[in-house]
Write a protein that holds these residues in place. Structure first.
Motif, PDB file in Angstrom:
ATOM      1  N   PHE A 279       0.863  -1.329   0.235  1.00  0.00           N
ATOM      2  CA  PHE A 279      -0.076  -0.028   0.031  1.00  0.00           C
ATOM      3  C   PHE A 279       0.740   1.275  -0.012  1.00  0.00           C
ATOM      4  N   GLY A 280       1.852   1.308   0.742  1.00  0.00           N
ATOM      5  CA  GLY A 280       2.836   2.312   0.940  1.00  0.00           C
ATOM      6  C   GLY A 280       3.814   2.511  -0.384  1.00  0.00           C
ATOM      7  N   ASN A 281       4.011   1.500  -1.029  1.00  0.00           N
ATOM      8  CA  ASN A 281       4.497   1.474  -2.450  1.00  0.00           C
ATOM      9  C   ASN A 281       3.722   2.246  -3.464  1.00  0.00           C
ATOM     10  N   ARG A 282       2.486   1.934  -3.318  1.00  0.00           N
ATOM     11  CA  ARG A 282       1.454   2.310  -4.167  1.00  0.00           C
ATOM     12  C   ARG A 282       1.531   3.895  -4.105  1.00  0.00           C
ATOM     13  N   LEU A 283       1.065   4.330  -2.822  1.00  0.00           N
ATOM     14  CA  LEU A 283       1.444   5.696  -2.530  1.00  0.00           C
ATOM     15  C   LEU A 283       2.605   6.613  -2.909  1.00  0.00           C
ATOM     16  N   ALA A 284       3.672   6.059  -2.695  1.00  0.00           N
ATOM     17  CA  ALA A 284       4.883   6.368  -2.843  1.00  0.00           C
ATOM     18  C   ALA A 284       5.202   6.666  -4.233  1.00  0.00           C
ATOM     19  N   GLY A 285       4.713   5.794  -5.033  1.00  0.00           N
ATOM     20  CA  GLY A 285       4.767   5.674  -6.518  1.00  0.00           C
ATOM     21  C   GLY A 285       4.124   6.678  -7.309  1.00  0.00           C
ATOM     22  N   GLU A 286       3.363   7.404  -6.813  1.00  0.00           N
ATOM     23  CA  GLU A 286       2.446   8.271  -7.287  1.00  0.00           C
ATOM     24  C   GLU A 286       2.491   9.584  -6.409  1.00  0.00           C
ATOM     25  N   LEU A 287       2.055  10.643  -7.063  1.00  0.00           N
ATOM     26  CA  LEU A 287       1.962  11.884  -6.641  1.00  0.00           C
ATOM     27  C   LEU A 287       0.862  11.785  -5.428  1.00  0.00           C
ATOM     28  N   THR A 288       1.218  11.660  -4.234  1.00  0.00           N
ATOM     29  CA  THR A 288       0.147  11.482  -3.293  1.00  0.00           C
ATOM     30  C   THR A 288       0.305  12.619  -2.475  1.00  0.00           C
ATOM     31  N   LEU A 289      -1.184  13.383  -2.296  1.00  0.00           N
ATOM     32  CA  LEU A 289      -1.304  14.483  -1.379  1.00  0.00           C
ATOM     33  C   LEU A 289      -2.112  13.985  -0.067  1.00  0.00           C
ATOM     34  N   ILE A 290      -1.806  14.407   1.226  1.00  0.00           N
ATOM     35  CA  ILE A 290      -2.317  14.409   2.369  1.00  0.00           C
ATOM     36  C   ILE A 290      -3.179  15.788   2.695  1.00  0.00           C
ATOM     37  N   ALA A 291      -4.455  15.592   3.037  1.00  0.00           N
ATOM     38  CA  ALA A 291      -5.056  16.595   3.871  1.00  0.00           C
ATOM     39  C   ALA A 291      -4.912  16.077   5.178  1.00  0.00           C
ATOM     40  N   THR A 292      -4.736  17.606   5.908  1.00  0.00           N
ATOM     41  CA  THR A 292      -4.520  17.265   7.317  1.00  0.00           C
ATOM     42  C   THR A 292      -5.388  18.686   8.114  1.00  0.00           C
ATOM     43  N   VAL A 293      -5.945  17.846   9.162  1.00  0.00           N
ATOM     44  CA  VAL A 293      -6.504  19.037   9.901  1.00  0.00           C
ATOM     45  C   VAL A 293      -5.770  19.165  11.368  1.00  0.00           C
ATOM     46  N   GLN A 294      -5.294  19.948  11.745  1.00  0.00           N
ATOM     47  CA  GLN A 294      -4.409  20.179  13.073  1.00  0.00           C
ATOM     48  C   GLN A 294      -3.213  19.161  12.958  1.00  0.00           C
ATOM     49  N   ASN A 295      -2.684  18.944  11.679  1.00  0.00           N
ATOM     50  CA  ASN A 295      -1.551  18.266  11.572  1.00  0.00           C
ATOM     51  C   ASN A 295      -1.961  16.747  11.590  1.00  0.00           C
ATOM     52  N   SER A 296      -3.076  16.455  11.590  1.00  0.00           N
ATOM     53  CA  SER A 296      -3.518  14.808  11.612  1.00  0.00           C
ATOM     54  C   SER A 296      -4.032  14.654  10.035  1.00  0.00           C
ATOM     55  N   PRO A 297      -3.689  13.531   9.621  1.00  0.00           N
ATOM     56  CA  PRO A 297      -4.093  13.130   8.171  1.00  0.00           C
ATOM     57  C   PRO A 297      -5.836  13.083   8.239  1.00  0.00           C
ATOM     58  N   VAL A 298      -6.482  13.545   7.281  1.00  0.00           N
ATOM     59  CA  VAL A 298      -8.067  13.070   7.407  1.00  0.00           C
ATOM     60  C   VAL A 298      -8.414  12.834   5.922  1.00  0.00           C
ATOM     61  N   GLY A 299      -7.585  12.756   4.989  1.00  0.00           N
ATOM     62  CA  GLY A 299      -7.819  12.459   3.819  1.00  0.00           C
ATOM     63  C   GLY A 299      -6.444  12.348   2.886  1.00  0.00           C
ATOM     64  N   PHE A 300      -6.733  11.777   1.861  1.00  0.00           N
ATOM     65  CA  PHE A 300      -5.256  11.545   0.517  1.00  0.00           C
ATOM     66  C   PHE A 300      -6.191  11.328  -0.635  1.00  0.00           C
ATOM     67  N   ALA A 301      -5.329  11.861  -1.588  1.00  0.00           N
ATOM     68  CA  ALA A 301      -5.231  11.643  -3.252  1.00  0.00           C
ATOM     69  C   ALA A 301      -4.204  11.358  -3.874  1.00  0.00           C
ATOM     70  N   SER A 302      -4.187  10.544  -5.016  1.00  0.00           N
ATOM     71  CA  SER A 302      -2.869  10.169  -5.487  1.00  0.00           C
ATOM     72  C   SER A 302      -3.230  10.398  -7.068  1.00  0.00           C
ATOM     73  N   LEU A 303      -2.311  10.979  -7.798  1.00  0.00           N
ATOM     74  CA  LEU A 303      -2.044  11.076  -9.312  1.00  0.00           C
ATOM     75  C   LEU A 303      -1.415  10.317  -9.853  1.00  0.00           C
ATOM     76  N   ARG A 304      -1.758   9.338 -10.851  1.00  0.00           N
ATOM     77  CA  ARG A 304      -0.991   8.436 -11.205  1.00  0.00           C
ATOM     78  C   ARG A 304      -0.655   8.831 -12.736  1.00  0.00           C
ATOM     79  N   GLY A 305       0.745   9.032 -13.113  1.00  0.00           N
ATOM     80  CA  GLY A 305       0.941   9.710 -14.523  1.00  0.00           C
ATOM     81  C   GLY A 305       0.809  11.167 -14.049  1.00  0.00           C
ATOM     82  N   ASN A 306       0.329  11.678 -15.495  1.00  0.00           N
ATOM     83  CA  ASN A 306      -0.134  13.073 -15.382  1.00  0.00           C
ATOM     84  C   ASN A 306      -1.801  13.456 -15.579  1.00  0.00           C
ATOM     85  N   GLU A 307      -2.332  12.074 -15.709  1.00  0.00           N
ATOM     86  CA  GLU A 307      -3.783  12.164 -16.148  1.00  0.00           C
ATOM     87  C   GLU A 307      -4.961  11.352 -15.484  1.00  0.00           C
ATOM     88  N   THR A 308      -4.483  10.677 -14.353  1.00  0.00           N
ATOM     89  CA  THR A 308      -5.323   9.714 -13.756  1.00  0.00           C
ATOM     90  C   THR A 308      -5.270   9.794 -12.200  1.00  0.00           C
TER      91      THR A 308
END
Length: 168
Positions: free
Chosen positions: A55-84
């Protein structure tokens, strides 16, 4: 709606986020998709987070952003390549409060800055309306096999504006 959420912040994925993001992934599937997927389908989908290294390798292999509230992760999204958009998950406690929209806005800007003209996503049945409201158009229905279950999703696509990557 409950109490309003403090303004979320965005930051890049760090390897140390993997366990928390796996928990968000599983919670989002089990608590937010019940109207569209049965328990066996949810379990087959959620099993992707059981192997934290993969799971971590999948996240690290893409451009993954983390949304945080008060420094705690509450969501994430990842971009595979430039278009997905590969993954978009928010914790059930913040669903419907703009965290997903903020993550997708950021991915759209980054994809545009990288030269993408369109952005696509295989949206779960739960997420179709979210993406439709953001200008994504359904292109095809899919049935995806996962651990002995079939999960339906819809490939959706959005034309990015030429200024999507421009700074404002």
């Amino acid at each position: 709606m409950g109490q309003s959420l403090p303004k979320p912040a965005l930051r890049p994925y760090l390897a140390s986020d993997t366990a928390m993001l796996a928990q968000i992934f599983v919670a989002a599937i089990h608590e937010l998709t019940g109207d569209d997927y049965n328990e066996a389908q949810q379990q087959a989908w959620a099993v992707a987070a059981e192997d934290e290294d993969a799971f971590g390798n999948r996240l690290a292999g893409e451009l993954t952003l983390i949304a945080t509230v008060q420094n705690s992760p509450v969501g994430f999204a990842s971009l595979r390549g430039n278009e997905t958009i590969d993954m978009l998950y928010v914790h059930p406690s913040v669903a419907g409060q703009g965290v997903g929209a903020m993550l997708v806005d950021a991915l759209e800007r980054l994809a545009g800055a990288r030269g993408a003209k369109t952005l696509s996503v295989d949206a779960s049945d739960t997420a179709i309306d979210f993406f439709r409201k953001r200008g994504y158009v359904a292109r095809q229905r899919n049935s995806v096999p996962r651990h002995g279950e079939w999960l339906a999703n819809t490939t959706m696509q959005k034309q990015l504006s030429p200024s999507a990557g421009a700074s404002s």
